[in-house]
Design a protein around this motif. Structure first.
Motif, PDB file in Angstrom:
ATOM      1  N   PRO A  18       0.809  -1.230   0.000  1.00 58.75           N
ATOM      2  CA  PRO A  18       0.000   0.000   0.000  1.00 58.75           C
ATOM      3  C   PRO A  18       0.835   1.269   0.000  1.00 58.75           C
ATOM      4  O   PRO A  18       0.470   2.260  -0.637  1.00 58.75           O
ATOM      5  N   LEU A  19       1.983   1.251   0.689  1.00 60.68           N
ATOM      6  CA  LEU A  19       2.845   2.431   0.725  1.00 60.68           C
ATOM      7  C   LEU A  19       3.433   2.712  -0.656  1.00 60.68           C
ATOM      8  O   LEU A  19       3.523   3.871  -1.081  1.00 60.68           O
ATOM      9  N   GLY A  25       1.016   6.776  -6.675  1.00 64.03           N
ATOM     10  CA  GLY A  25      -0.168   7.588  -6.925  1.00 64.03           C
ATOM     11  C   GLY A  25       0.090   9.068  -6.710  1.00 64.03           C
ATOM     12  O   GLY A  25      -0.265   9.905  -7.559  1.00 64.03           O
ATOM     13  N   PHE A  26       0.697   9.414  -5.587  1.00 65.33           N
ATOM     14  CA  PHE A  26       0.960  10.816  -5.299  1.00 65.33           C
ATOM     15  C   PHE A  26       2.013  11.397  -6.240  1.00 65.33           C
ATOM     16  O   PHE A  26       1.879  12.541  -6.705  1.00 65.33           O
ATOM     17  N   PHE A  32       0.708  15.434 -13.013  1.00 66.95           N
ATOM     18  CA  PHE A  32      -0.412  15.728 -13.908  1.00 66.95           C
ATOM     19  C   PHE A  32      -1.327  16.807 -13.323  1.00 66.95           C
ATOM     20  O   PHE A  32      -1.897  17.614 -14.075  1.00 66.95           O
ATOM     21  N   TYR A  33      -1.441  16.822 -12.009  1.00 68.34           N
ATOM     22  CA  TYR A  33      -2.266  17.858 -11.373  1.00 68.34           C
ATOM     23  C   TYR A  33      -1.668  19.243 -11.599  1.00 68.34           C
ATOM     24  O   TYR A  33      -2.394  20.201 -11.910  1.00 68.34           O
ATOM     25  N   LEU A 213       8.604   4.505 -12.236  1.00 71.05           N
ATOM     26  CA  LEU A 213       7.819   5.717 -12.018  1.00 71.05           C
ATOM     27  C   LEU A 213       7.898   6.631 -13.231  1.00 71.05           C
ATOM     28  O   LEU A 213       6.885   7.130 -13.728  1.00 71.05           O
ATOM     29  N   GLU A 214       9.112   6.843 -13.734  1.00 70.31           N
ATOM     30  CA  GLU A 214       9.261   7.704 -14.922  1.00 70.31           C
ATOM     31  C   GLU A 214       8.612   7.095 -16.147  1.00 70.31           C
ATOM     32  O   GLU A 214       8.044   7.815 -16.990  1.00 70.31           O
TER      33      GLU A 214
END
Length: 295
Positions: A18-19, A25-26, A32-33, A213-214
């Motif tokens: 989960p971590l 996610g963050f 994108f945010y 991640l990238e």
């Protein structure tokens, strides 16, 4: 024993999953945010100011809660130390974030992600300047791989924007100053701020997580935002990541060597500790020779 160790490892993996998902996610979501936010509200420096004020408020609340829980006063810097030692790190941090947000007005998420990866070049540069790193041939190879990969990624890019690229590059430069000064600041025991001088805070050894991640960011950028990447761009991305991975591997090897040397020096200076280490090593060898009974 083997089954117990396997269950323990499985349990740790289940707790870590989960971590890891939250981290992905963050990390992906904030990129994108910010791109969406700059399109909807094109005032990057104002957004950065509000962001830093919000962090300042949260930090003040966290310090107050820690003081109430421990009953001890928190470390505090004099104004002289704030201006001379903390202010340069704070200024470089704010400019890094501000220019990164500003660049989203001009560049794609793909170009931002790749150019921001060049921050490791500037971290190496300032680490050498402040004597945190030693000059080695392998570091030169790392620099050439990352710089060459970045050049390949931006060369003849159909969505290249010079103004945005310069903004991201300046942010990466300031990011190198930011993390170097922050590490130096955290290592100042006389300031009462030895928050962490371990490699877990300033050295990212999980290369696989960084790469994936990238890759996720670039894949989502091409699918969701219509970013266009040529084969040369993808090859440049691979070359750049190979340079980063080499740096990560070298850091890990250097860290293990330093720990082994420190342990050896401590054992040599303390006969009791040396005897204990020898006994522990002998005991581990005996355990390896003993066969685990099968039930």
């Amino acid at each position: 024993m083997a089954a117990g160790a396997g269950c323990a490892a499985l349990g740790r993996a289940a707790l870590a999953a989960p971590l890891v998902l939250l981290y992905y996610g963050f990390s992906i979501g904030i990129t994108f945010y910010n791109k969406w936010l700059m399109k909807s509200f094109p005032f990057p420096l104002l957004v950065t100011l509000l962001h830093l004020l919000f962090i300042f408020g949260l930090s003040a609340i966290a310090r107050a809660l820690a003081r109430c829980r421990s009953g001890r006063p928190q470390a505090a810097l004099s104004w002289a130390d704030c201006l001379r030692r903390a202010a340069p790190a704070a200024l470089s941090t704010s400019l890094d974030i501000g220019l990164s947000n500003w660049s989203f007005l001009y560049v794609t998420v793909s170009l931002y992600t790749m150019t921001k990866s060049s921050a490791i070049l500037f971290i190496l540069l300032f680490s050498l300047l402040f004597k945190l790193e030693e000059v080695r041939v392998t570091l030169l190879l790392v620099v050439l791989l990352i710089a060459g990969g970045l050049f390949m990624f931006t060369y003849k890019s159909t969505q290249f924007n010079a103004q945005g690229f310069v903004l991201v590059l300046c942010a990466s430069f300031l990011g190198g100053i930011r993390w170097t000064l922050t590490q130096i600041l955290m290592q100042k025991a006389d300031l009462g701020l030895p928050l962490s001088i371990s490699e877990k805070l300033f050295r990212f050894h999980e290369a696989g997580m960084l790469f994936s991640l990238e890759i996720c960011i670039l894949f989502l950028a091409t699918r969701l935002l219509g970013d266009r990447l040529s084969l040369l761009n993808w090859l440049g991305f691979a070359v750049c990541l190979s340079g980063i991975s080499l740096h990560v591997i070298l850091k890990a090897m250097n860290s293990k060597g330093e720990k082994a040397l420190m342990l050896h020096k401590e054992a040599s200076s303390d006969p009791d500790l040396e005897l204990l280490l020898r006994h522990t090593g002998h005991g581990e060898e005996e355990e390896e020779d003993v066969e685990t009974p099968q039930h």
